[in-house]
Design an enzyme around this catalytic site. Structure first.
Site, PDB file in Angstrom:
ATOM      1  CG  HIS A  19      -2.146  -0.958   1.178  1.00 33.04           C
ATOM      2  ND1 HIS A  19      -2.257  -1.772   2.272  1.00 33.04           N
ATOM      3  CD2 HIS A  19      -2.945  -1.313   0.240  1.00 33.04           C
ATOM      4  CE1 HIS A  19      -3.211  -2.637   2.184  1.00 33.04           C
ATOM      5  NE2 HIS A  19      -3.577  -2.128   0.789  1.00 33.04           N
ATOM      6  CE  LYS A  43     -13.288  -7.205   2.802  1.00 33.42           C
ATOM      7  NZ  LYS A  43     -12.044  -6.397   2.514  1.00 33.42           N
ATOM      8  NE  ARG A  92      -2.081  -7.644  -4.272  1.00 33.64           N
ATOM      9  CZ  ARG A  92      -2.979  -7.954  -3.329  1.00 33.64           C
ATOM     10  NH1 ARG A  92      -2.620  -7.965  -2.390  1.00 33.64           N
ATOM     11  NH2 ARG A  92      -4.227  -8.339  -3.771  1.00 33.64           N
ATOM     12  CB  SER A 130      -4.634  -6.157   4.511  1.00 37.97           C
ATOM     13  OG  SER A 130      -4.170  -5.113   3.948  1.00 37.97           O
TER      14      SER A 130
END
Ligand code: PNS
Length: 191
Positions: A19, A43, A92, A130
């Site tokens: 990040h 979440k 990514r 994460s």
């Protein structure tokens, strides 16, 4: 540097080196970059919004054109409210592409004037997420190099509440002198 505000939205639970890498790259391209933490995520997060806000603010304190904020509801509505012209997202690996494409196209449907720009973090962070950081940390594994030091510290604090106390009281425990004890014992027995 491009004229205009860009928004980098996400959960950032917790912020990773990936990040941070993307924030640094984005800050060089846009006039202002607003890192926006989603508040009403479905979440159940590991870190509260306030904790994530504090961590991201500390991590970006030296980037003068980066601002950290939070938002609720539709991201494009928030983006419009701050006059953002662009949404920044990281990709990514190919596995990110499908989800990111779907989200970018939905956001375009919701607000056709907002463009999504994708950037790649440094390849050394291409496997860092994460979710995996949380998983490794929760299982007691090392996360050094995957997250900034301040986040690593917070993770250890969160997962081992005794760590905060221990860290603040790093006083060497007196070494037990086994010989002395033995001789003391001998002396006592003799007495
Ligand atoms: O870091 P994440 O969890 O991949 O970020 C996802 C995020 C927060 C960018 C996305 O879920 C989002 O924008 N949520 C806000 C609600 C919204 O606008 N949904 C429509 C997106 S297509």
């Amino acid at each position: 540097m491009n004229k205009g505000i860009a928004i980098y939205p996400g959960s950032f639970d917790p912020p990773t080196n990936g990040h941070l890498d993307l924030i640094q790259r984005g800050s060089k391209i846009f006039e202002e970059l607003v890192v926006a933490i989603l508040r009403n995520s479905e979440k159940s997060p590991m870190f509260s919004v306030a904790e994530r806000l504090e961590m991201l603010r500390a991590l970006t304190a030296d980037l003068k054109n980066v601002r950290i904020d939070t938002f609720n509801g539709l991201m494009v509505e928030y983006a419009k409210s701050i006059n953002a012209i662009c949404i920044l997202r990281g990709i990514r690996a190919i596995s990110d592409y499908e989800y990111e494409l779907q989200m970018a196209l939905m956001n375009r449907k919701l607000e056709p004037t907002l463009e999504t720009v994708f950037m790649m973090p440094a390849d050394k962070y291409s496997y860092v997420s994460s979710r995996l950081v949380r998983e490794v940390a929760q299982a007691g594994g090392p996360v050094k190099g995957l997250v900034p030091d301040v986040v690593e510290h917070k993770l250890r604090e969160k997962l081992d509440p005794a760590y905060k106390f221990h860290d603040a009281n790093l006083v060497e425990a007196p070494e037990v002198d086994k010989n002395k004890k033995t001789s003391d014992r001998k002396r006592k027995r003799k007495a």
